[in-house]
Motif scaffolding. Structure first.
Motif, PDB file in Angstrom:
ATOM      1  N   ASP A  92       3.977  25.242   1.045  1.00 33.35           N
ATOM      2  CA  ASP A  92       3.593  24.157   1.726  1.00 33.35           C
ATOM      3  C   ASP A  92       4.237  22.168   1.144  1.00 33.35           C
ATOM      4  O   ASP A  92       4.147  22.231   0.424  1.00 33.35           O
ATOM      5  CB  ASP A  92       1.945  23.244   1.519  1.00 33.35           C
ATOM      6  N   THR A 133      -0.957  21.262   9.347  1.00 34.79           N
ATOM      7  CA  THR A 133      -2.130  21.927   8.763  1.00 34.79           C
ATOM      8  C   THR A 133      -2.111  23.014  10.274  1.00 34.79           C
ATOM      9  O   THR A 133      -2.245  24.095   9.871  1.00 34.79           O
ATOM     10  CB  THR A 133      -3.581  21.582   9.174  1.00 34.79           C
ATOM     11  N   ARG A 147       0.835  -0.980   0.322  1.00 35.77           N
ATOM     12  CA  ARG A 147       0.066   0.288  -0.227  1.00 35.77           C
ATOM     13  C   ARG A 147       1.274   1.211  -0.302  1.00 35.77           C
ATOM     14  O   ARG A 147       1.940   1.010   0.502  1.00 35.77           O
ATOM     15  CB  ARG A 147      -0.975   0.210   1.089  1.00 35.77           C
ATOM     16  N   VAL A 148       0.118   2.707  -0.187  1.00 32.38           N
ATOM     17  CA  VAL A 148       0.980   3.481  -0.302  1.00 32.38           C
ATOM     18  C   VAL A 148       0.556   4.221   1.373  1.00 32.38           C
ATOM     19  O   VAL A 148       0.007   3.989   1.665  1.00 32.38           O
ATOM     20  CB  VAL A 148      -0.061   4.527  -1.279  1.00 32.38           C
TER      21      VAL A 148
HETATM   22  N1  T4K Z   1      -0.705  20.040   2.544  1.00 32.83           N
HETATM   23  C1  T4K Z   1      -0.451  18.634   1.668  1.00 32.83           C
HETATM   24  C2  T4K Z   1       0.548  19.022   0.424  1.00 32.83           C
HETATM   25  C3  T4K Z   1      -0.868  17.720   2.409  1.00 32.83           C
HETATM   26  O1  T4K Z   1      -0.600  16.059   1.106  1.00 32.83           O
HETATM   27  C4  T4K Z   1      -0.685  17.159   3.279  1.00 32.83           C
HETATM   28  C5  T4K Z   1      -1.355  15.799   4.343  1.00 32.83           C
HETATM   29  C6  T4K Z   1      -1.706  17.993   4.286  1.00 32.83           C
HETATM   30  C7  T4K Z   1      -1.224  19.897   4.013  1.00 32.83           C
HETATM   31  C8  T4K Z   1      -1.674  18.493   5.886  1.00 32.83           C
HETATM   32  O2  T4K Z   1      -0.444  17.519   6.865  1.00 32.83           O
HETATM   33  P1  T4K Z   1      -1.232  16.844   8.209  1.00 32.83           P
HETATM   34  O3  T4K Z   1      -1.611  18.156   8.921  1.00 32.83           O
HETATM   35  O4  T4K Z   1      -1.498  15.843   8.326  1.00 32.83           O
HETATM   36  O5  T4K Z   1       0.352  16.232   9.099  1.00 32.83           O
HETATM   37  C9  T4K Z   1      -3.779  11.362   3.999  1.00 32.83           C
HETATM   38  C10 T4K Z   1      -2.505  12.003   5.673  1.00 32.83           C
HETATM   39  O6  T4K Z   1      -4.180  12.213   6.333  1.00 32.83           O
HETATM   40  C11 T4K Z   1      -2.720  13.137   5.205  1.00 32.83           C
HETATM   41  O7  T4K Z   1      -1.806  13.786   6.245  1.00 32.83           O
HETATM   42  C12 T4K Z   1      -1.456  13.263   3.829  1.00 32.83           C
HETATM   43  N2  T4K Z   1      -1.666  14.893   3.407  1.00 32.83           N
HETATM   44  C13 T4K Z   1      -2.310  12.354   2.750  1.00 32.83           C
HETATM   45  C14 T4K Z   1      -1.722  12.986   1.475  1.00 32.83           C
HETATM   46  O8  T4K Z   1      -2.495  11.050   2.843  1.00 32.83           O
HETATM   47  P2  T4K Z   1      -5.432  10.166   3.705  1.00 32.83           P
HETATM   48  O9  T4K Z   1      -6.806  11.064   3.647  1.00 32.83           O
HETATM   49  O10 T4K Z   1      -5.752  10.165   1.911  1.00 32.83           O
HETATM   50  O11 T4K Z   1      -5.551   9.059   4.575  1.00 32.83           O
HETATM   51  P3  T4K Z   1      -5.824   7.453   4.748  1.00 32.83           P
HETATM   52  O12 T4K Z   1      -6.321   7.299   6.185  1.00 32.83           O
HETATM   53  O13 T4K Z   1      -6.582   6.906   3.592  1.00 32.83           O
HETATM   54  O14 T4K Z   1      -4.507   6.706   4.204  1.00 32.83           O
HETATM   55  C15 T4K Z   1      -3.867   6.462   3.358  1.00 32.83           C
HETATM   56  C16 T4K Z   1      -3.433   5.791   3.006  1.00 32.83           C
HETATM   57  O15 T4K Z   1      -1.584   5.267   4.429  1.00 32.83           O
HETATM   58  C17 T4K Z   1      -4.220   3.898   2.960  1.00 32.83           C
HETATM   59  O16 T4K Z   1      -2.848   3.107   1.811  1.00 32.83           O
HETATM   60  C18 T4K Z   1      -3.269   3.580   4.393  1.00 32.83           C
HETATM   61  C19 T4K Z   1      -1.777   3.620   4.432  1.00 32.83           C
HETATM   62  N3  T4K Z   1      -1.814   4.473   6.139  1.00 32.83           N
HETATM   63  C20 T4K Z   1      -2.398   5.420   6.825  1.00 32.83           C
HETATM   64  C21 T4K Z   1      -2.286   5.598   7.917  1.00 32.83           C
HETATM   65  C22 T4K Z   1      -2.975   7.395   9.282  1.00 32.83           C
HETATM   66  C23 T4K Z   1      -0.751   3.275   6.695  1.00 32.83           C
HETATM   67  O17 T4K Z   1      -0.702   2.673   6.413  1.00 32.83           O
HETATM   68  N4  T4K Z   1      -1.096   3.456   8.185  1.00 32.83           N
HETATM   69  C24 T4K Z   1      -1.742   4.387   9.114  1.00 32.83           C
HETATM   70  O18 T4K Z   1      -1.574   4.312  10.534  1.00 32.83           O
HETATM   71  O19 T4K Z   1      -4.733  11.229   3.880  1.00 32.83           O
END
Ligand code: T4K
Length: 419
Positions: free
Chosen positions: A175, A77, A22-23
Motif C-alpha cells: 500500500d 481502496t 492545514r494538513v
Molecule cells: N492506504 C493508506 C495508507 C491511506 O492513507 C489511504 C488514504 C488509503 C489507503 C486509501 O486511499 P483512497 O482510497 O482514499 O485513494 C484522508 C483521505 O480521505 C484518505 O485518502 C487518506 N488516506 C487519509 C490519510 O486522509 P481523512 O478522513 O483524514 O480526511 P479529512 O477529510 O479529515 O481531510 C484531511 C485534511 O485534508 C484536513 O486537514 C482537511 C484537508 N482537506 C481535505 C480534503 C478532502 C483539504 O484541505 N481539502 C480537501 O479537499 O482521510
C-alpha cells in the motif's frame, strides 16, 4: 509572539493565523492548465472509459514509478481490493493477509471486504513501518499474502519482506498510498513486491480529486487488473473475468496530470519545510520529529512529530486542540490502530499476547503538522513557536484545558479526568 498561556488562542489570545494552515491542502498545480485539459475533454466528448488524458496520466505515473504498468483507478481502496481479489480463487474465505497495525482503515478493510481476514502485526517503534520480525511471527497456514504500507512515504524493509514472502510462497503487495515520488535507496517506489498501490486522493502529494493506481512489472497481473477495473471486459469486448467499475475518469485525470506537473516543485518546497521544522522544533522537550532515513528519497508530504506526554507535560490531544485554536489544523495521523477499529480487535489482536505496543504508543503520540506549498518557512517559525510555548507551559495548559472542558461542557475525556 506566544509567551504565556494567556497569549494562546485556546485561552482567549489572538489566533496565530487568520487563515488556517492545514494538513492535506490539495496540490492543484496550474489552474489554467487544468481548465485547458478539461476543455479538451469536453470538446472531445470523451469523459471516461480510458480516454486520452487517462492514458497520458498512466504513462507518466508508470515512468515516475519506474514500472512497466500503471493501471489507474477511481481510488486506492479499489486498487487494494483488486489486488486482494486477485488472490481469489486460490484463496478461500477466512484465508489471511498480514497488515500493519498502524495504517489507514482502507488497508485492512480491503482485505476484509473480499472475505479474507487481515492479520495485524506490530510496527517499528521509530519509523512506524511494518516490522519484518513481527510479520514472520504472524505467518500461519492460512496466510496468503503480506500487505506492507510505505507509511508517510518511507519505504518498508522491502528486501527482507521480499525474502520472507518468497520463502513462504506468499504474494507481497505494498500500500503505497502516500508514497508517490519516493524511493527505496535510489529505486522508485512502485516496482517492489508483486504490485503496489498509489493514492491520488485530494489530500495526497499528487491529487486527482479521487484516484489511485496499481503499478507493477507483472504483465499478467496488470492485464487482470485492467479487466477487473472495467467489469472484467477483455480487449475483444467480451467479459472474461469478474470485474467492477474502478475506472479513473477524464476530469480526475486532468487534475492528476496538472498536479503531477507541479510535483517536483511541491517536493522541493516540502523538503525545505521539513528542514525548517527540524531546526525550529529542535530542543522542545518531548516533541520529536520523525526523521526520514536519508538513504531513501521522501516526498515530504507529511511532517510527522511524536508528543511524549511525560516529557512534554501535555498530551498530543491537548497540543492538537491548542494548535487548532490558533488556526493550525494539525491531524493525529493515525490515532486508532487497526486492532482498535470495528471488530478487528476480537478477530486479530486478541490472539496475540501483549498486543501491539509500538502501534499503540504511536497512535497516542503522533501528530501531522501543516506543510505543503500553502505553508511557508515563516509560517513554520510561528507554528513551532506555538508548540514551544505550549510545551513550556505544559502542565498549566493541561490544567486550564481541563477547566475549559468543565465550564463549556466539552466531553473530552482528558477534560473530564482533570475535573
Ligand atoms: N492506504 C493508506 C495508507 C491511506 O492513507 C489511504 C488514504 C488509503 C489507503 C486509501 O486511499 P483512497 O482510497 O482514499 O485513494 C484522508 C483521505 O480521505 C484518505 O485518502 C487518506 N488516506 C487519509 C490519510 O486522509 P481523512 O478522513 O483524514 O480526511 P479529512 O477529510 O479529515 O481531510 C484531511 C485534511 O485534508 C484536513 O486537514 C482537511 C484537508 N482537506 C481535505 C480534503 C478532502 C483539504 O484541505 N481539502 C480537501 O479537499 O482521510
Amino acid at each position: 509572539t506566544k509567551r504565556g498561556t494567556e497569549d494562546l488562542a485556546l485561552f482567549g489570545g489572538p489566533p496565530a493565523f487568520l487563515r488556517n494552515r492545514r494538513v492535506g491542502r490539495p496540490n492543484q498545480g496550474d489552474r489554467e492548465r487544468f481548465w485547458e485539459r478539461m476543455n479538451r475533454a469536453l470538446d472531445n466528448e470523451w469523459l471516461s472509459n480510458m480516454g486520452p488524458l487517462h492514458d497520458e496520466f498512466e504513462e507518466r505515473v508508470a515512468q515516475l514509478a519506474g514500472v512497466r504498468h500503471c493501471v489507474s483507478l477511481c481510488n486506492a481502496t479499489v486498487g487494494l481490493q483488486l489486488l486482494v481479489a486477485d488472490l481469489v480463487p486460490g484463496a478461500e474465505p477466512g484465508d489471511e493477509v498480514i497488515v500493519p497495525a498502524l495504517t489507514f482503515p482502507a488497508t485492512a478493510h480491503a482485505v476484509r471486504w473480499l472475505g479474507l481476514r487481515p492479520v495485524v502485526c506490530d510496527v517499528d517503534p521509530v519509523t512506524g513501518l511494518i516490522d519484518p520480525d513481527q510479520v514472520e511471527a504472524r505467518i500461519g497456514p492460512r496466510v496468503r499474502a503480506i500487505l506492507g504500507v510505505h507509511l508517510w512515504g518511507q519505504p518498508c524493509d522491502v528486501r527482507r519482506l521480499e525474502k520472507i514472502a518468497e520463502s513462504h510462497g506468499l504474494r507481497l503487495y505494498f500500500d503505497a498510498a502516500p508514497a508517490l515520488g519516493c524511493t527505496h535507496e535510489s529505486t522508485p517506489i512502485g516496482g517492489f513486491g508483486d504490485a503496489e498501490v498509489f493514492s491520488f486522493h485530494a489530500t495526497k502529494v499528487v491529487n486527482s480529486f479521487e484516484g489511485g493506481a496499481i503499478v507493477t512489472d507483472d504483465d499478467a497481473l496488470a492485464e487482470r487488473a485492467r479487466k477487473a477495473r472495467n467489469f472484467g471486459i477483455g480487449a475483444g469486448g467480451r467479459v472474461e473475468q469478474l470485474g467492477t467499475n474502478g475506472k479513473l475518469n477524464e476530469a480526475c485525470a486532468a487534475m492528476g496530470l496538472t498536479s503531477l506537473d507541479a510535483l517536483a516543485d511541491t517536493v522541493a518546497h516540502n523538503r525545505a519545510n521539513y528542514e525548517a521544522y527540524l531546526s525550529a522544533l529542535d530542543g522542545i522537550p518531548g516533541v520529536r520529529a520523525v526523521r526520514y532515513d536519508p538513504r531513501h528519497r521522501n516526498n515530504h508530504h507529511y511532517m510527522m512529530v511524536t508528543v511524549d506526554e511525560r516529557a512534554a507535560g501535555l498530551h498530543r490531544d491537548a497540543l492538537l486542540d491548542l494548535l487548532r485554536a490558533e488556526n493550525i489544523l494539525a491531524q493525529p495521523y493515525f490515532s486508532q490502530a487497526i486492532h482498535r477499529m470495528w471488530q478487528y480487535g476480537e478477530e486479530s489482536a486478541a490472539s496475540v499476547p501483549g498486543g501491539f505496543p509500538h502501534a499503540e504508543t504511536l497512535c497516542e503520540q503522533l501528530l501531522a503538522l501543516p506543510t505543503g506549498p500553502g505553508v511557508s518557512t515563516a509560517d513554520i517559525e510561528v507554528i513551532s513557536e506555538v508548540v514551544r510555548a505550549a510545551v513550556a507551559h505544559g502542565p498549566e495548559v493541561t490544567a486550564r484545558r481541563a477547566g475549559l472542558a468543565g465550564t463549556t461542557g466539552d466531553a473530552h475525556p482528558a477534560g473530564a479526568a482533570g475535573e
